[in-house]
Design an enzyme around this catalytic site. Structure first.
Site, short mmCIF file in Angstrom:
data_model
loop_
_atom_site.label_atom_id
_atom_site.label_comp_id
_atom_site.label_asym_id
_atom_site.label_seq_id
_atom_site.Cartn_x
_atom_site.Cartn_y
_atom_site.Cartn_z
N LYS A 91 50.08 37.17 30.90
CA LYS A 91 50.07 36.76 29.49
C LYS A 91 48.77 36.02 29.15
O LYS A 91 48.04 35.59 30.06
CB LYS A 91 51.28 35.86 29.21
CG LYS A 91 51.33 34.58 30.05
CD LYS A 91 52.72 33.93 30.00
CE LYS A 91 52.76 32.67 30.85
NZ LYS A 91 54.13 32.18 31.04
N TYR A 106 26.28 14.40 17.09
CA TYR A 106 26.99 13.95 15.90
C TYR A 106 27.50 12.52 16.05
O TYR A 106 27.95 12.12 17.11
CB TYR A 106 28.18 14.87 15.62
CG TYR A 106 27.78 16.24 15.10
CD1 TYR A 106 26.88 16.39 14.05
CD2 TYR A 106 28.32 17.39 15.66
CE1 TYR A 106 26.53 17.64 13.58
CE2 TYR A 106 27.98 18.65 15.19
CZ TYR A 106 27.08 18.76 14.14
OH TYR A 106 26.73 20.01 13.67
C1 LIG Z 1 54.35 31.87 32.43
C2 LIG Z 1 55.61 32.15 33.16
C3 LIG Z 1 55.60 32.38 34.56
C4 LIG Z 1 54.39 32.17 35.42
O1 LIG Z 1 54.34 30.82 35.86
P1 LIG Z 1 53.20 30.30 36.84
O2 LIG Z 1 53.50 28.86 37.01
O3 LIG Z 1 51.91 30.53 36.13
O4 LIG Z 1 53.30 31.09 38.09
C5 LIG Z 1 56.78 32.81 35.13
N1 LIG Z 1 57.91 32.96 34.42
C6 LIG Z 1 57.96 32.70 33.09
C7 LIG Z 1 59.25 32.85 32.37
C8 LIG Z 1 56.82 32.28 32.42
O5 LIG Z 1 56.87 31.99 31.12
#
Ligand SMILES: *Cc1c(COP(=O)(O)O)cnc(C)c1O
Length: 369
Positions: A38, A264
């Site tokens: 993601k 700034y």
């Molecule tokens: C983002 C997510 C993961 C991955 O978690 P990590 O800590 O990055 O390994 C796994 N399961 C769900 C439901 C997530 O939202």
């Protein structure tokens, strides 16, 4: 590696392979791996990551939103893709792109069944999410009866997996809470498996779950941050290899007199003759203002150079007094000699937020030996 000539995020696919193999080695070889890609592959290059992971034999991909899954399909990625957080508005698009939704409430399950029926689907794979303590998304244990009725009452969809998400798998102080989540998940899953008469894949572990609770790997694990090289604790950080190195260059060098100001609001005032460098990276690239005014620094030819003054939208200034360097020299923001976790801490945040926050303006460069 050629020297950077502008701001770039280098993505090392050999490091990704190392991390994948390391995480795989933590669980039984029969356990499937779902790679969480993601947010553009945690801010890297999602298509390059997905292609590399396909080659390594990953079983599943996961994205947060439907649009992310559609982009992967457009790029030719054929692996099964779970969408963690779809809305009912997305369901036709999900089916038309062969994406597999996580269904987390009675409302979305009913809506998805209706859409699957409308599009004449049979046994369309869906993933049923349970809330075991995170209190974010998921069916509760008391809804198992409703779930059973909805799932047995249709052949338009079929549960490909039952899953849940851990709230504090990286936190040893919360070990009891985590074990309770795992226990609750097991109890709910076995009730439903009995009721349905078939056994979908069960999964609950994220990266820290794999590292700290490998006995709870069930049939599949979902790893995100670990693939990108972060283990949420120092010991694991040492065994993993961050895949990203954020680099930039020196645009201009200034020699300041005592009393001169930088940037700034004149937030930095030189207390002595000071040499500064201006870098073409700012808060619009993901280096937010928290890193300014001496709180974090960057690496110039092997030397630590603090960020001075306020971080601007497109630039930031560093103190290079006493450091041998020239305009055009490469500068490392994080990666290599400066671990991203350490850099993130100086900005009061964590690796996840730092790496996913590197904006799309920064060019991604793939590195593979
Ligand atoms: C983002 C997510 C993961 C991955 O978690 P990590 O800590 O990055 O390994 C796994 N399961 C769900 C439901 C997530 O939202």
């Amino acid at each position: 590696m050629p020297k950077a000539r502008e701001t770039v995020l280098e993505i090392d696919l050999n490091a990704l392979e190392h991390n994948y193999r390391y995480l795989r080695s933590k669980v039984d070889q029969t356990v499937k791996m779902m790679a969480v890609v993601k947010a553009f592959g945690y801010g890297s290059d999602v298509v390059a990551i997905a292609k590399k992971l396909t080659g390594l034999g990953v079983d599943y991909l996961a994205v947060a939103y439907t649009s992310e899954g559609v982009s992967l399909r457009k790029a030719g990625i054929e692996l099964p893709i779970m969408v963690l957080h779809p809305q009912s508005y997305n369901f036709e698009e999900i089916i038309n792109n062969c994406l597999e939704p996580s269904l987390y409430s009675e409302f979305v399950l009913k809506e998805f069944i209706a859409t699957a029926k409308k599009l004449k689907q049979k046994h369309y794979p869906v993933h049923i999410k349970f809330n075991t303590g995170l209190n974010r998304l998921g069916f509760s244990e008391k809804e198992t009866g409703t779930l059973k009725e909805l799932l047995t009452g249709t052949d338009a969809v079929k549960a490909a997996s039952f899953f849940s998400h851990l709230a504090a798998s990286e936190d040893w102080k919360e070990r009891e809470f985590t074990l309770e989540q795992i226990y609750t998940f097991k109890r709910i899953a076995s009730q439903l498996v009995d009721a349905l008469g078939y056994r979908p894949l069960l999964h609950i572990c994220n990266t820290s779950g794999i590292l700290n609770y490998p006995e709870a790997a069930f049939d599949m694990v979902r790893t995100g941050i670990g693939l990108y090289g972060f283990g949420n604790e120092q010991q694991e950080d040492q065994r993993l290899q961050p895949i990203g190195t954020l680099k930039t260059i020196i645009s201009q060098i200034h020699e300041l007199q005592k009393g001169d100001s930088v940037g700034y609001n004149r937030a930095f005032i030189a207390s002595k003759p000071t040499k500064t460098a201006t870098l073409p990276i700012g808060h619009a690239d993901g280096i937010n203002r928290q890193y300014g005014n001496g709180r974090a620094g960057v690496i110039v030819n092997g030397n630590y150079a603090p960020i001075i003054g306020n971080v601007c939208m497109d630039m930031l200034m560093i103190d290079i007094t006493g450091i041998e360097c020239e305009e055009g020299d490469e500068v490392i923001i994080f990666g290599g000699p400066q671990h991203a976790t350490a850099f993130a801490e100086k900005g009061n945040t964590i690796s996840y937020e730092l790496i996913t926050g590197i904006s799309q303006r920064v060019k991604r460069v793939i590195v593979e030996k």
